[in-house]
Scaffold this active site. Structure first.
Site, PDB file in Angstrom:
ATOM      1  N   HIS A 483       0.838  -1.207   0.000  1.00  0.00           N
ATOM      2  CA  HIS A 483       0.000   0.000   0.000  1.00  0.00           C
ATOM      3  C   HIS A 483       0.873   1.258   0.000  1.00  0.00           C
ATOM      4  O   HIS A 483       0.696   2.151  -0.847  1.00  0.00           O
ATOM      5  CB  HIS A 483      -0.909  -0.009   1.231  1.00  0.00           C
ATOM      6  CG  HIS A 483      -1.798   1.194   1.345  1.00  0.00           C
ATOM      7  ND1 HIS A 483      -3.139   1.166   1.024  1.00  0.00           N
ATOM      8  CD2 HIS A 483      -1.544   2.472   1.745  1.00  0.00           C
ATOM      9  CE1 HIS A 483      -3.669   2.366   1.210  1.00  0.00           C
ATOM     10  NE2 HIS A 483      -2.712   3.178   1.657  1.00  0.00           N
ATOM     11  N   GLU A 484       1.811   1.334   0.940  1.00  0.00           N
ATOM     12  CA  GLU A 484       2.643   2.534   1.049  1.00  0.00           C
ATOM     13  C   GLU A 484       3.569   2.682  -0.158  1.00  0.00           C
ATOM     14  O   GLU A 484       3.825   3.800  -0.619  1.00  0.00           O
ATOM     15  CB  GLU A 484       3.459   2.510   2.348  1.00  0.00           C
ATOM     16  CG  GLU A 484       2.624   2.469   3.624  1.00  0.00           C
ATOM     17  CD  GLU A 484       1.601   3.596   3.725  1.00  0.00           C
ATOM     18  OE1 GLU A 484       1.805   4.659   3.091  1.00  0.00           O
ATOM     19  OE2 GLU A 484       0.590   3.428   4.426  1.00  0.00           O
ATOM     20  N   HIS A 487       1.769   4.404  -2.916  1.00  0.00           N
ATOM     21  CA  HIS A 487       1.869   5.863  -2.822  1.00  0.00           C
ATOM     22  C   HIS A 487       3.220   6.335  -3.363  1.00  0.00           C
ATOM     23  O   HIS A 487       3.306   7.323  -4.103  1.00  0.00           O
ATOM     24  CB  HIS A 487       1.742   6.312  -1.362  1.00  0.00           C
ATOM     25  CG  HIS A 487       0.350   6.312  -0.829  1.00  0.00           C
ATOM     26  ND1 HIS A 487      -0.699   6.902  -1.478  1.00  0.00           N
ATOM     27  CD2 HIS A 487      -0.160   5.805   0.329  1.00  0.00           C
ATOM     28  CE1 HIS A 487      -1.812   6.766  -0.753  1.00  0.00           C
ATOM     29  NE2 HIS A 487      -1.505   6.098   0.337  1.00  0.00           N
ATOM     30  N   HIS A 490       3.393   6.314  -7.072  1.00  0.00           N
ATOM     31  CA  HIS A 490       2.592   7.427  -7.604  1.00  0.00           C
ATOM     32  C   HIS A 490       3.457   8.683  -7.641  1.00  0.00           C
ATOM     33  O   HIS A 490       3.460   9.439  -8.626  1.00  0.00           O
ATOM     34  CB  HIS A 490       1.360   7.635  -6.725  1.00  0.00           C
ATOM     35  CG  HIS A 490       0.283   8.457  -7.359  1.00  0.00           C
ATOM     36  ND1 HIS A 490      -0.895   8.760  -6.702  1.00  0.00           N
ATOM     37  CD2 HIS A 490       0.181   9.060  -8.562  1.00  0.00           C
ATOM     38  CE1 HIS A 490      -1.660   9.496  -7.493  1.00  0.00           C
ATOM     39  NE2 HIS A 490      -1.027   9.706  -8.623  1.00  0.00           N
TER      40      HIS A 490
END
Length: 696
Positions: A483-484, A487, A490
């Site tokens: 998940h991190e 980010h 991105h």
């Protein structure tokens, strides 16, 4: 922060020296490749060479350098303000504003990160003072009517001459100004500032109270469980609900004690909601929710409420089926045919049922998820999808805040270096507990045509290695890691002209889409099989265990999603039309009875512990919204082949590259080939909980 620091925020949030024993044990740890070696955490920070400063900033060779960092940022900021006013109404004004935003964000973002993450209190304190100094300057800019007028004139007089990206950024700056009430008359402006300050104070009080332990007299605590709690001065302190405990009396006691209504805490919430409503009304929004949702994918509270209620209707039948299974489990366990599932039972019986049904537990899986192998899995996935490698890089002396931090270069096979990720992954004392992604420096196109490479930090709280084993993760920890890193990628893959809209600097309900999408990869059998290998033997996680693991994802997924719907509805109603027609406790109870299968317990006030009411403020729905969008992208684009380079490239260039520089709904529509409807999104959530589930 508002205006120029609106973008300066870390998203979806643990110092010991390395002993000789820690270094020697590395010889016994199985080596999976370069990243595995890197994440055995060699001490790259211990070096006799002169310090280059934190993040290679010469000013930060010691804590006193933060004052220089602040002064340089403020001086450069003042010069850019003068330059902006000289270029009022000219197209280059957008570039100047963005450069000003970049100067302030680079100082503020880094300072906020160091304040929360550095183990040396002197560094943390100096960083805090720098952050406050930048904030004070920003507040001055927020009240500078000449800057506001300059940007407004540009849009009014020459808006049609701006390209799409410049116009989008200009409108965002103008919107942020107006959210700060700069367009109000002097009397209303003073009122706005006072209300804003009051909201910040009330929010801080509420968050503090939400995380405080519950204190009850020892005399009111049953003797059989009193020893479970720390205590002093005749009281016991209950700082958790013990929801995994097999002792029902303990679970019930802790649940009721934590949620027993605290008058001051509920008063702080009431006042916070009222002040936020006044703030919104002052800047011409009917409710705070309308203000918070402007510029998001959802756009309006009406859309959010429709989405949540449609989701609730979809979840009703599967949630009732799941509740029946849990009730049966409890009745068998207690021997009481009349037993019902209480709120304090939920987590315990979900865990028990999963364990008994699938014969699966974290301890049996963790040896297959050493941190280094998980990073190799991410590396392989990024190579397949984007042609990108995560390459360990030796840090310069003084560059890191802990010897356990690993610096990674993000390198494309043709384009070269794209940015840097600093990985602070191991748990330690006085470290921020929430796994988080922080932007240290945003990417942007420079005046000479080159690109300012992004720098981010990823914080996790994984187990410390032992002499006999590396850091071994549970599968939920692996999910958090993916998940991190979603980010982080991105941020790495965005290639926007303006840093104000780069990477995760976009609408909240869009910023979480790439990270939630990464969670789907870590639940896919083909992906798991690529990296889940025993840390000693190198044996792959058996297919049967992978199958059971993937089945466990959505066992009781409808009940869990119902809770997310409830939390989101509470957040929306509280930040909706004021004055509220009932107390916050009555609203909470009514919504729980209407939208979940789990009963509300009279005499409790769950909302007083919901700290996200302060931090999210009418945007808690973003979790479900992002999950729905990410699920649709996963099922339509990646599920058939999670390593497909063509799809990965399309995803990179269609969605990730643009950050917040384009309308997020347009980006999603371009990826999927059509616009998503609310019905599509609800259907995606249903597909999500049905995938691999033994209940469907």
């Amino acid at each position: 922060m508002m205006n120029f620091l609106q973008a300066c925020r870390g998203l979806r949030s643990r110092f010991n020296t390395v002993s000789p024993l820690f270094l020697l044990r590395l010889k016994a740890v199985h080596n999976w490749g370069p990243l595995t070696t890197a994440f055995n955490f060699p001490n790259t920070a211990i070096n006799c060479a002169p310090s280059t400063g934190l993040f290679k900033l010469q000013q930060l060779q010691d804590c006193f350098g933060f004052d220089s960092l602040k002064k340089e940022a403020l001086k450069e900021g003042e010069e850019l303000v003068k330059k902006a006013l000289k270029n009022a109404s000219r197209p280059e004004l957008v570039d100047i504003f963005d450069e000003l935003s970049d100067v302030l964000c680079r100082a503020a973002d880094l300072s906020e990160f160091v304040r929360m993450s550095h183990p040396d209190k002197r560094f943390a304190k100096a960083a805090e003072e720098t952050s406050l100094g930048i904030s004070a300057f920003v507040e001055v800019l927020n009240t500078d009517r000449s800057l506001y007028d300059a940007m407004k004139s540009l849009l009014n007089e020459h808006g049609e001459k701006l390209d799409d990206a410049a116009k989008q950024v200009a409108e965002l700056f103008l919107f942020d100004f107006e959210l700060s009430g700069i367009h109000l008359n002097e009397k209303k402006r003073k009122q706005f500032v006072a209300l804003q300050e009051k909201a910040l104070i009330l929010g801080a009080y509420f968050t503090c109270g939400a995380n405080a332990p519950a204190l009850i007299p020892k005399t009111e605590c049953p003797q059989s469980i009193a020893s479970s709690f720390p205590g002093s001065d005749g009281n016991v302190a209950i700082d958790t609900m013990y929801l995994e405990s097999p002792n029902e009396d303990l679970r019930s006691m802790a649940f009721k004690a934590n949620l027993y209504p605290v008058e001051s805490q509920i008063k702080h919430l009431d006042e916070l909601l009222s002040v936020r409503d006044e703030l919104a009304n002052l800047v011409d929004f009917p409710t705070f929710s309308h203000r918070a949702l402007k510029g998001t994918m959802a756009k309006t509270p009406e859309n959010v409420l429709t989405f949540l209620k449609m989701s609730s209707e979809m979840l009703e039948k599967p949630a009732k089926r799941e509740l029946a299974l849990l009730t049966n489990m409890k009745q068998i366990a207690t021997g009481d045919k009349s037993s019902e599932i209480m709120p304090w039972d939920l987590q315990y019986y979900i865990s028990t049922t999963k364990s008994q049904s699938l014969k699966l537990n974290s301890s049996s899986l963790s040896p297959y998820f050493p941190l280094g192998a998980c990073m190799e899995g991410l590396n392989y996935l990024f190579q397949c999808l984007y042609g990108i490698s995560l390459e360990p890089e030796n840090a310069a002396p003084g560059e890191l805040w802990s010897p356990e931090v690993q610096k990674l270069s993000v390198v494309h096979e043709k384009e070269g270096l794209l940015g840097y990720i600093y990985c602070d992954f191991l748990v330690r004392e006085n470290k921020i507990h929430q796994d988080s992604h922080f932007t240290i420096r945003g990417g942007r196109t420079l005046s000479d045509g080159s690109y300012q490479l992004p720098i981010v930090a990823v914080i996790c709280n994984f187990p410390t290695p032992t002499p006999s084993a590396p850091s071994l993760l549970t599968h939920p920890m692996v999910e958090n890691l993916f998940h991190e890193m979603g980010h982080a990628m991105h941020s790495m893959l965005a290639r926007t002209k303006y840093q104000h809209v780069t990477g995760t600097r976009c609408a909240t309900d869009f910023a979480e889409v790439p990270s939630v999408l990464m969670e789907s990869f870590v639940w896919n059998p083909r992906v798991i099989s690529k990296f889940a290998k025993h840390h000693r033997t190198g044996q792959s996680l058996p297919e049967q265990m992978i199958s059971k693991l993937c089945q466990s994802k959505n066992m009781f997924g409808a009940i869990e999603m119902q809770r997310q719907v409830l939390y989101s509805l509470v957040d929306q109603v509280y930040h909706g039309q004021h004055p509220l027609d009932k107390t916050t406790t009555e609203i909470m109870a009514d919504l729980q009875r209407e939208y979940t299968v789990i009963p509300h317990i009279d005499g409790t006030a769950w909302q007083q512990r919901f700290s996200h009411l302060n931090s999210y403020g009418a945007r808690y729905y973003s979790y479900l919204w992002s999950r729905a969008v990410a699920s649709r992208i996963w099922h339509q684009c990646f599920a058939a082949d999670p390593f497909n380079r063509e799809v990965g490239e399309r995803y990179r260039h269609t969605m990730l590259a643009h950050g917040g520089s384009k309308d997020p709904n347009r980006l999603v529509a371009d990826m999927l080939g059509r616009e998503l409807t609310l019905k599509d999104m609800v259907q995606s959530l249903l597909e999500d909980i049905q995938t691999n589930s033994i209940f469907y």
